[in-house]
Design an enzyme around this catalytic site. Structure first.
Site, short mmCIF file in Angstrom:
data_model
loop_
_atom_site.label_atom_id
_atom_site.label_comp_id
_atom_site.label_asym_id
_atom_site.label_seq_id
_atom_site.Cartn_x
_atom_site.Cartn_y
_atom_site.Cartn_z
CB ILE A 80 9.75 3.06 3.17
CG1 ILE A 80 10.86 3.86 3.88
CG2 ILE A 80 9.78 1.61 3.64
CD1 ILE A 80 10.69 3.96 5.39
CE1 TYR A 114 5.00 8.46 11.22
CE2 TYR A 114 6.78 8.52 12.83
CZ TYR A 114 6.26 8.07 11.62
OH TYR A 114 6.99 7.21 10.83
CB THR A 139 -0.95 0.03 1.21
OG1 THR A 139 -0.20 0.24 2.41
CG2 THR A 139 -1.75 -1.26 1.31
CB SER A 156 8.01 4.77 12.76
OG SER A 156 9.01 5.72 13.11
#
Length: 261
Positions: free
Chosen positions: A19, A152, A13, A139
């Site tokens: 990345i 985030y 996706t 992350s």
């Protein structure tokens, strides 16, 4: 090394840039047919063409159920989906006290719900076939919580919980669900961020990066941005290793001081 992905179907996706694009290219170069999605027909088709002849670009917005259905249906027409990499996400630097409810909801919609929608469709078929592998791109911010990127960090932490919870549903099957935590990577958005920051500070990009690693990430062992293609290699290894299920693989350049992960 043969990762065993030849002629298999992989969905990545948001694989048009950064990345995700590197991951999609790695799967393609190893012989897989890759399906990526985006909201701009011109951009996603160009990204697919850059990846190679077995790459398919689908106009599908995973912020909607209809977009998830469109992506899953396109991939299913090519064959059973063996790999799903949930890569869509947003980030910015912000003041926690200035971030309103609407922005928080946007973070959850982009960083969590896009993955929930497509996984709900693809994973059910994987379990029925007893074959498949899912990777969530989180992350290092999920563990190294960042004060000026609170939404985030929170949503990336939530993604780790989502991945492990879904792995519990695979018990006794050949389906696997894992998470991958990249560190600060030389994507288009990150390079733009540092270029803008350098202009604001009246420094070169090189000076800004040097100060970033000195002041913000002094524990980072590589002291440089990560090449996105390295994450392509890391994710395909994680996705194809039958011994790895319900785990989080860390690829942050050593920023997090831990002997685990």
């Amino acid at each position: 090394m043969d990762f065993g992905v030849t002629d298999k179907i992989a969905i990545v996706t948001g694989g048009g840039t950064g990345i995700g694009h590197a991951i999609a290219r790695t799967f393609h170069d190893e012989g897989a047919t890759v399906v990526i999605n985006g909201r701009s027909k011109e951009r996603i088709e160009a990204a697919a063409a850059a990846i190679g002849p077995r790459a398919h670009g689908v106009v599908a917005d995973l912020l909607t159920a209809e977009g998830a259905e469109a992506l899953a249906s396109h991939a299913a027409r090519l064959g059973p989906v063996s790999f799903l990499v949930n890569n869509i996400g947003i980030f910015d630097v912000n003041d926690f006290f200035e971030v309103g409810d609407e922005r928080w909801i946007e973070y959850f919609q982009h960083n969590i719900m896009t993955a929930v929608r497509i996984t709900r469709l693809v994973m059910k078929d994987m379990l029925a076939r007893d074959e498949g592998s899912i990777v969530f791109i989180s992350s290092e911010a999920a563990i190294r919580s960042i004060g000026n990127m609170v939404p985030y960090s929170v949503t990336k932490t939530a993604m780790l919980g989502l991945g492990r919870s879904l792995a519990e549903l695979t018990r006794g099957t050949a389906v696997r669900v894992n998470s991958y935590m990249p560190g600060t990577t030389a994507t288009e958005s990150v390079e733009t961020y540092f270029a803008d920051l350098a202009r604001q500070q009246g420094k070169s990009v090189e000076e800004t990066l040097r100060d970033f690693y000195k002041e913000v990430q002094p524990s980072n062992l590589t002291q440089k941005l990560i090449d996105p293609m390295l994450h392509g290699r890391g994710v395909i290894q994680l996705a194809t290793n039958p011994a790895m299920n319900g785990v989080t693989h860390r690829a942050d350049g050593g920023t997090i001081r831990s002997i685990f992960g």
